[in-house]
Design a protein around this motif. Structure first.
Motif, PDB file in Angstrom:
ATOM      1  N   ASN A 501      35.504  20.026  11.977  1.00  0.00           N
ATOM      2  CA  ASN A 501      36.391  18.729  11.482  1.00  0.00           C
ATOM      3  C   ASN A 501      35.092  18.162  12.046  1.00  0.00           C
ATOM      4  OD1 ASN A 501      37.515  16.709  11.741  1.00  0.00           O
ATOM      5  ND2 ASN A 501      39.199  17.929  11.287  1.00  0.00           N
ATOM      6  N   ASP A 502      35.173  16.614  11.752  1.00  0.00           N
ATOM      7  CA  ASP A 502      34.058  15.264  12.260  1.00  0.00           C
ATOM      8  C   ASP A 502      34.882  14.720  13.564  1.00  0.00           C
ATOM      9  OD1 ASP A 502      31.725  14.285  11.749  1.00  0.00           O
ATOM     10  OD2 ASP A 502      32.521  13.329  10.181  1.00  0.00           O
ATOM     11  N   ASP A 503      35.993  14.988  13.447  1.00  0.00           N
ATOM     12  CA  ASP A 503      36.416  14.536  14.501  1.00  0.00           C
ATOM     13  C   ASP A 503      37.511  15.347  15.823  1.00  0.00           C
ATOM     14  OD1 ASP A 503      36.720  11.802  13.341  1.00  0.00           O
ATOM     15  OD2 ASP A 503      37.987  12.558  11.965  1.00  0.00           O
ATOM     16  N   GLY A 504      36.707  16.484  15.558  1.00  0.00           N
ATOM     17  CA  GLY A 504      36.717  16.954  16.809  1.00  0.00           C
ATOM     18  C   GLY A 504      38.609  17.754  16.697  1.00  0.00           C
ATOM     19  N   GLY A 505      39.541  17.929  17.233  1.00  0.00           N
ATOM     20  CA  GLY A 505      40.380  18.068  17.047  1.00  0.00           C
ATOM     21  C   GLY A 505      41.093  17.808  16.613  1.00  0.00           C
ATOM     22  N   GLN A 506      41.059  16.532  15.428  1.00  0.00           N
ATOM     23  CA  GLN A 506      42.185  16.008  14.706  1.00  0.00           C
ATOM     24  C   GLN A 506      42.778  17.530  13.214  1.00  0.00           C
ATOM     25  OE1 GLN A 506      41.226  12.236  13.562  1.00  0.00           O
ATOM     26  NE2 GLN A 506      40.372  11.619  15.169  1.00  0.00           N
ATOM     27  N   SER A 507      43.399  17.267  12.612  1.00  0.00           N
ATOM     28  CA  SER A 507      43.882  17.788  11.619  1.00  0.00           C
ATOM     29  C   SER A 507      42.670  17.822  10.000  1.00  0.00           C
ATOM     30  CB  SER A 507      45.124  17.601  10.887  1.00  0.00           C
ATOM     31  OG  SER A 507      45.495  17.673   9.546  1.00  0.00           O
ATOM     32  N   LYS A 508      42.548  18.740   9.251  1.00  0.00           N
ATOM     33  CA  LYS A 508      41.609  18.856   8.678  1.00  0.00           C
ATOM     34  C   LYS A 508      42.049  17.740   7.081  1.00  0.00           C
ATOM     35  CE  LYS A 508      40.987  24.104   9.544  1.00  0.00           C
ATOM     36  NZ  LYS A 508      41.033  24.946   9.224  1.00  0.00           N
ATOM     37  N   ARG A 509      43.310  17.546   7.198  1.00  0.00           N
ATOM     38  CA  ARG A 509      44.152  16.255   6.003  1.00  0.00           C
ATOM     39  C   ARG A 509      42.851  15.135   6.969  1.00  0.00           C
ATOM     40  NH1 ARG A 509      46.418  19.223   2.281  1.00  0.00           N
ATOM     41  NH2 ARG A 509      48.341  20.167   3.086  1.00  0.00           N
ATOM     42  N   THR A 510      42.030  14.795   7.543  1.00  0.00           N
ATOM     43  CA  THR A 510      41.898  13.509   7.985  1.00  0.00           C
ATOM     44  C   THR A 510      40.483  13.981   7.361  1.00  0.00           C
ATOM     45  OG1 THR A 510      40.483  14.382   9.243  1.00  0.00           O
ATOM     46  CG2 THR A 510      42.624  13.167   9.486  1.00  0.00           C
ATOM     47  N   ARG A 511      40.090  14.966   6.298  1.00  0.00           N
ATOM     48  CA  ARG A 511      38.731  14.714   5.371  1.00  0.00           C
ATOM     49  C   ARG A 511      39.565  14.169   3.853  1.00  0.00           C
ATOM     50  NH1 ARG A 511      37.874  21.365   6.566  1.00  0.00           N
ATOM     51  NH2 ARG A 511      37.276  20.922   8.360  1.00  0.00           N
ATOM     52  N   LYS A 512      40.584  13.976   3.835  1.00  0.00           N
ATOM     53  CA  LYS A 512      40.473  13.206   2.776  1.00  0.00           C
ATOM     54  C   LYS A 512      40.135  11.722   2.586  1.00  0.00           C
ATOM     55  CE  LYS A 512      44.634  15.692   1.315  1.00  0.00           C
ATOM     56  NZ  LYS A 512      46.701  14.903   1.493  1.00  0.00           N
ATOM     57  N   PRO A 513      39.264  10.901   1.647  1.00  0.00           N
ATOM     58  CA  PRO A 513      39.567   9.861   1.378  1.00  0.00           C
ATOM     59  C   PRO A 513      40.026   8.775   2.802  1.00  0.00           C
ATOM     60  CG  PRO A 513      39.601  10.502  -0.944  1.00  0.00           C
ATOM     61  CD  PRO A 513      40.259  11.454  -0.286  1.00  0.00           C
ATOM     62  N   VAL A 514      39.015   7.912   3.332  1.00  0.00           N
ATOM     63  CA  VAL A 514      39.320   6.852   4.247  1.00  0.00           C
ATOM     64  C   VAL A 514      40.413   5.711   3.481  1.00  0.00           C
ATOM     65  CG1 VAL A 514      38.739   5.453   6.330  1.00  0.00           C
ATOM     66  CG2 VAL A 514      37.646   6.860   6.237  1.00  0.00           C
ATOM     67  N   ASN A 515      41.825   5.692   3.896  1.00  0.00           N
ATOM     68  CA  ASN A 515      42.151   4.381   3.143  1.00  0.00           C
ATOM     69  C   ASN A 515      42.988   3.970   4.656  1.00  0.00           C
ATOM     70  OD1 ASN A 515      42.137   5.030   0.459  1.00  0.00           O
ATOM     71  ND2 ASN A 515      43.438   7.289   0.223  1.00  0.00           N
ATOM     72  N   SER A 516      42.262   3.866   5.783  1.00  0.00           N
ATOM     73  CA  SER A 516      43.250   2.626   7.302  1.00  0.00           C
ATOM     74  C   SER A 516      41.213   2.708   7.174  1.00  0.00           C
ATOM     75  CB  SER A 516      43.508   3.965   8.079  1.00  0.00           C
ATOM     76  OG  SER A 516      44.087   3.639   8.718  1.00  0.00           O
ATOM     77  N   ILE A 517      42.387   1.432   7.522  1.00  0.00           N
ATOM     78  CA  ILE A 517      41.064   0.508   8.423  1.00  0.00           C
ATOM     79  C   ILE A 517      40.425   1.151   9.975  1.00  0.00           C
ATOM     80  CG2 ILE A 517      42.206  -1.083   9.783  1.00  0.00           C
ATOM     81  CD1 ILE A 517      38.853  -1.430   8.162  1.00  0.00           C
ATOM     82  N   MET A 518      41.455   1.649  11.066  1.00  0.00           N
ATOM     83  CA  MET A 518      41.818   2.663  11.549  1.00  0.00           C
ATOM     84  C   MET A 518      40.598   4.068  11.810  1.00  0.00           C
ATOM     85  SD  MET A 518      42.205   0.534  14.426  1.00  0.00           S
ATOM     86  CE  MET A 518      42.031   1.158  15.214  1.00  0.00           C
ATOM     87  N   LEU A 519      41.068   4.379  10.461  1.00  0.00           N
ATOM     88  CA  LEU A 519      39.806   5.884  10.346  1.00  0.00           C
ATOM     89  C   LEU A 519      38.741   5.220  10.180  1.00  0.00           C
ATOM     90  CD1 LEU A 519      40.358   9.231  10.368  1.00  0.00           C
ATOM     91  CD2 LEU A 519      40.986   8.452   8.171  1.00  0.00           C
ATOM     92  N   ALA A 520      38.737   4.664   9.110  1.00  0.00           N
ATOM     93  CA  ALA A 520      37.139   4.248   8.712  1.00  0.00           C
ATOM     94  C   ALA A 520      36.489   4.094  10.270  1.00  0.00           C
ATOM     95  CB  ALA A 520      37.224   3.209   8.010  1.00  0.00           C
ATOM     96  N   TYR A 521      37.118   2.957  10.336  1.00  0.00           N
ATOM     97  CA  TYR A 521      35.969   2.163  12.340  1.00  0.00           C
ATOM     98  C   TYR A 521      35.629   3.473  13.251  1.00  0.00           C
ATOM     99  CZ  TYR A 521      35.710   0.004  17.034  1.00  0.00           C
ATOM    100  OH  TYR A 521      34.512  -0.317  17.488  1.00  0.00           O
ATOM    101  N   LYS A 522      37.025   4.787  12.496  1.00  0.00           N
ATOM    102  CA  LYS A 522      36.116   5.425  13.904  1.00  0.00           C
ATOM    103  C   LYS A 522      35.236   6.578  13.786  1.00  0.00           C
ATOM    104  CE  LYS A 522      41.168   6.801  15.942  1.00  0.00           C
ATOM    105  NZ  LYS A 522      42.082   7.577  15.419  1.00  0.00           N
ATOM    106  N   LEU A 523      35.122   6.219  11.991  1.00  0.00           N
ATOM    107  CA  LEU A 523      34.086   7.470  11.280  1.00  0.00           C
ATOM    108  C   LEU A 523      32.792   6.381  11.657  1.00  0.00           C
ATOM    109  CD1 LEU A 523      35.285   8.214   8.268  1.00  0.00           C
ATOM    110  CD2 LEU A 523      34.932   9.585   9.939  1.00  0.00           C
ATOM    111  N   LEU A 524      32.676   5.061  12.213  1.00  0.00           N
ATOM    112  CA  LEU A 524      31.339   4.220  12.718  1.00  0.00           C
ATOM    113  C   LEU A 524      30.820   4.353  13.860  1.00  0.00           C
ATOM    114  CD1 LEU A 524      32.543   0.909  11.008  1.00  0.00           C
ATOM    115  CD2 LEU A 524      31.746   2.300  10.101  1.00  0.00           C
ATOM    116  N   THR A 525      29.317   5.827  13.527  1.00  0.00           N
ATOM    117  CA  THR A 525      28.113   5.635  14.672  1.00  0.00           C
ATOM    118  C   THR A 525      27.813   4.542  15.123  1.00  0.00           C
ATOM    119  OG1 THR A 525      26.459   6.117  13.262  1.00  0.00           O
ATOM    120  CG2 THR A 525      28.105   7.468  13.457  1.00  0.00           C
ATOM    121  N   PRO A 526      26.853   4.073  16.313  1.00  0.00           N
ATOM    122  CA  PRO A 526      26.651   3.378  17.061  1.00  0.00           C
ATOM    123  C   PRO A 526      25.350   2.462  15.900  1.00  0.00           C
ATOM    124  CG  PRO A 526      26.645   4.611  18.272  1.00  0.00           C
ATOM    125  CD  PRO A 526      26.836   5.300  17.819  1.00  0.00           C
TER     126      PRO A 526
END
Length: 716
Positions: A501-526
């Motif tokens: 999982n990309d987000d450490g301890g988050q649910s595997k459901r977060t692997r679905k396409p990103v439909n939240s601006i906050m989740l999209a922002y979390k995926l942005l690396t430097p």
């Protein structure tokens, strides 16, 4: 299988194996080497995909992605509880990565040697038969070379998977600990004289083996008539399917490109890293006329955006406002586009035709209001008309249609068509302003150089709307059903480890396409954030040059509307030639990150040359500086979006908040701020407008160069 150590026996074994090894099965149209959509980085289920694509008998020689992934997770826990420090983590993980790379490289060199030995034996056999080659001998030798080519394809697939794995684990490490590790590791390993990292990404030995296969197959084909050399005749009419497959694989590994590929990268169409079963149905969803309508929509929208630039200052003055209010008039469209991009992207999850129809209706109304503002003597109506035009921006739908409904084999051409339509629209918009040098009335409606662009675009969108309703074919099954999506998700969950999982301890459901601006922002690396800022910077600089051109040239050189329109059209026409040069030549000579930094520096030079300091401002100074700025920004855009698609998580390939939407929003916001800067600066003085608007461009450009330098090695 021979497994002894005696070199003579080993040679004899591989000499005999040439005749006995059957060629691997391959498809000449779609070789079973990694397809582009399979090799994109996907933090969701890379471990599963890696296992699927590995050659079973070579499994122990692949990068141990699972082991290193667990190490990263363990480091995170140890740092949190204080049993480990950053220095020890850096040292330990570097050593682990060195061991993995050494294992890959040594096996790679071993397999290259075996292939070279095999080709050497084949060459000796071919030389012995050179005076008495028969049809049977030639056919047999060709099959043996093709069999060697198939084994080379297996080796290329091995290199490709490991290269992706290395980039993948570096990306994962950076996500957990910041980008400093990749920066350190690449800087210390990539340029070292004994670098093993280079062996994975620079396939000198493999290219030599491929060259031997190409050369001998061409020679065997030409034995009947005359000697054919791959060196004397670069464009041979003879092509073997295995040669095409090897060339395609080498191109992917070496990042070599051509005009079509480079142009297509501007579309910022990310591919999903997982093999999607729905991809098999793309051919059934594809309709050429629907694709053509999407490209026409793109072209018309860009014409609509830039057709008013040469006349916007005159129009605002005729309504009693200052000339610099044209910045707000031009900027009203991207202001609305910031919001329209989001709802159109979301709407395209359910339908493509409905948002396109709605977009066309809104654009007809918006352009009509823009034109009517002259007779109504209302700057408010003028601005509302442009806001309506921005609300009709369906570029998100155009992008999504290409991603979801165009077959993989045509997607690059469709992407290049999307970018070409945008570029031609950008050039045609100002050019059309030259045509509308008329002044007449019909009833109480005035038609002149200010209003004709609005009426012309309203008519164009009305015709497009009729064409759309008649010819557009709504793809069936626009998106997979919820049940299928969940079933696919459960399957992926069963195959993937928890720590995938990309987000450490988050649910595997977060692997679905990103439909939240906050989740999209979390995926942005430097690295992604810096590349988005670079895109913001280049769009800001381009908008300053284009939007204030009529004011600057009118103030300093007293240019007419026709002069401004021709100048802007010429700038727009440089897009395709510049991309031809970069795509066919520069991108094959230099790394993309090198081109990125060089074009940023050139853009900065163009901005500096634009300033009006001491000496009288001249036409050559303005034209040259604007050309340098615009062309540098064009080069930068292609390279930037290519790098952005590489470093951005492919979870952003689909869904409402996809990578294309994020880059579009960054560019649109840049245009809004640039247009606002022009209007605000104009309230001081037209004589100071040029320098005041260039100062933010210079500051942003310098900051982008510094940020790029800090993340330079993370773009490896």
């Amino acid at each position: 299988m021979y497994d002894g150590d005696d070199e003579i026996k080993k040679k004899e074994f591989y000499k005999n194996s040439i005749a006995t090894t059957p060629p691997l099965i391959y498809n000449s149209h779609q070789p079973r080497l990694l397809q582009k959509r399979e090799i994109k980085e996907d933090m969701v289920a890379f471990g599963k995909k890696l296992r699927e694509l590995q050659i079973p008998e070579w499994r122990e020689h692949y990068i141990n992605y699972k082991l290193m992934k667990k190490k990263v997770n363990r480091y995170t826990q140890q740092i949190e509880i204080g049993t480990q420090n950053d220095y020890n983590v850096l040292r330990d993980f570097s050593r682990l990565l060195d061991i993995q790379i050494e294992k890959i490289v040594l096996f790679l060199l071993e397999q290259q040697g075996l292939l070279a030995m095999r080709l050497s034996s084949l060459g000796e056999e071919q030389g012995a038969l050179s005076q008495q080659l028969t049809e049977a001998n030639v056919a047999e030798l060709q099959e043996q070379y093709r069999a060697a080519g198939q084994d080379l394809l297996r080796l290329l697939a091995f290199v490709e998977i490991n290269a992706i794995g290395l980039r993948k684990i570096l990306k994962k490490f950076d996500k957990r600990f910041g980008y400093k590790f990749t920066d350190y590791y690449v800087k210390t390993r990539a340029n070292h004289p004994h670098s093993q990292l280079k062996q994975v990404f620079k396939q000198v030995g493999i290219v030599a083996v491929a060259g031997a296969i190409f050369h001998n197959l061409a020679e065997l084909e030409g034995h009947k008539e005359s000697y054919i050399s791959i060196y004397d005749q670069l464009d041979l009419s003879y092509q073997d399917p295995v040669i095409d497959s090897i060339k395609a694989a080498l191109n992917r590994l070496s990042n070599s490109t051509n005009f079509l590929q480079f142009l297509g990268k501007h579309a910022m169409l990310l591919e999903d890293g997982l093999s999607d079963p729905a991809e098999n149905n793309v051919d059934e969803r594809y309709n050429f006329m629907s694709l053509l309508l999407n490209l026409v929509n793109t072209f018309l929208y860009m014409v609509n955006t830039y057709i008013i630039v040469p006349t916007a200052d005159n129009y605002t003055m005729s309504l009693g406002a200052a000339a610099t209010v044209c910045g707000i008039v031009i900027g009203a469209m991207p202001v609305a586009q910031v919001f329209s991009s989001v709802y159109f992207s979301s709407w395209s999850n359910r339908s493509y035709m409905q948002p396109l129809v709605f977009s066309s209706i809104i654009l007809v109304v918006g352009n009509a209001l823009y034109a009517l503002a002259y007779d109504l003597k209302s700057i408010t109506v003028l601005l509302v008309g442009r806001l309506f035009c921005g609300l009709g921006s369906a570029r998100a739908v155009n992008r999504r249609y290409i991603t979801d409904c165009v077959p993989l084999r045509l997607r690059m051409q469709a992407s290049a068509g999307f970018v070409s339509a945008s570029a031609l629209g950008m050039a045609c918009g100002p050019a059309l302003a030259c045509v509308f040098q008329r002044n007449f009335k019909i009833l109480f409606i005035t038609f002149n150089e200010d209003t004709l662009p609005g009426w012309a675009m309203a008519l164009a969108w009305l015709i497009f709307l009729v064409w759309l309703c008649i010819c557009f074919k709504e793809p069936f099954s626009v998106i997979p059903s919820e049940a299928n999506t969940e079933a696919k998700q459960e399957c992926a969950d069963q195959e993937c480890d928890d720590d995938d999982n990309d987000d450490g301890g988050q649910s595997k459901r977060t692997r679905k396409p990103v439909n939240s601006i906050m989740l999209a922002y979390k995926l942005l690396t430097p690295s992604v954030k810096v590349q988005l800022f670079v895109y913001f910077m280049l769009k800001y600089a381009m908008e300053i040059v284009l939007a204030e051109s009529s004011i600057i040239t009118g103030y300093y050189f007293v240019w007419s509307t026709t002069n401004v329109a021709v100048f802007l059209a010429c700038l727009g026409l440089t897009v395709l030639p510049v991309n031809i040069i970069v795509g066919n030549y520069l991108s094959n000579l230099f790394e993309e990150r090198q081109l990125l930094l060089a074009s940023e520096i050139m853009l900065c030079i163009g901005v500096i040359l634009s300033f009006h300091i001491l000496i009288p401002y001249s036409v050559p100074q303005y034209v040259c500086s604007a050309l340098i700025t615009f062309v540098s920004a064009e080069i930068l855009e292609g390279v930037n979006l290519s790098l952005l698609s590489r470093v951005m998580s492919s979870r952003l390939s689909r869904g409402t908040f996809n990578g294309g939407l994020l880059s579009t929003e960054a560019g649109t916001i840049a245009r809004v701020i640039a247009d606002g800067t022009i209007t605000l600066s104009g309230y001081l003085s037209e004589s100071k407008l040029l320098n005041i608007t260039l100062l933010p461009s210079l500051f942003i450009c310098v900051y982008a160069i510094i940020a790029t330098c800090f993340t330079y090695n993370s773009l490896y």
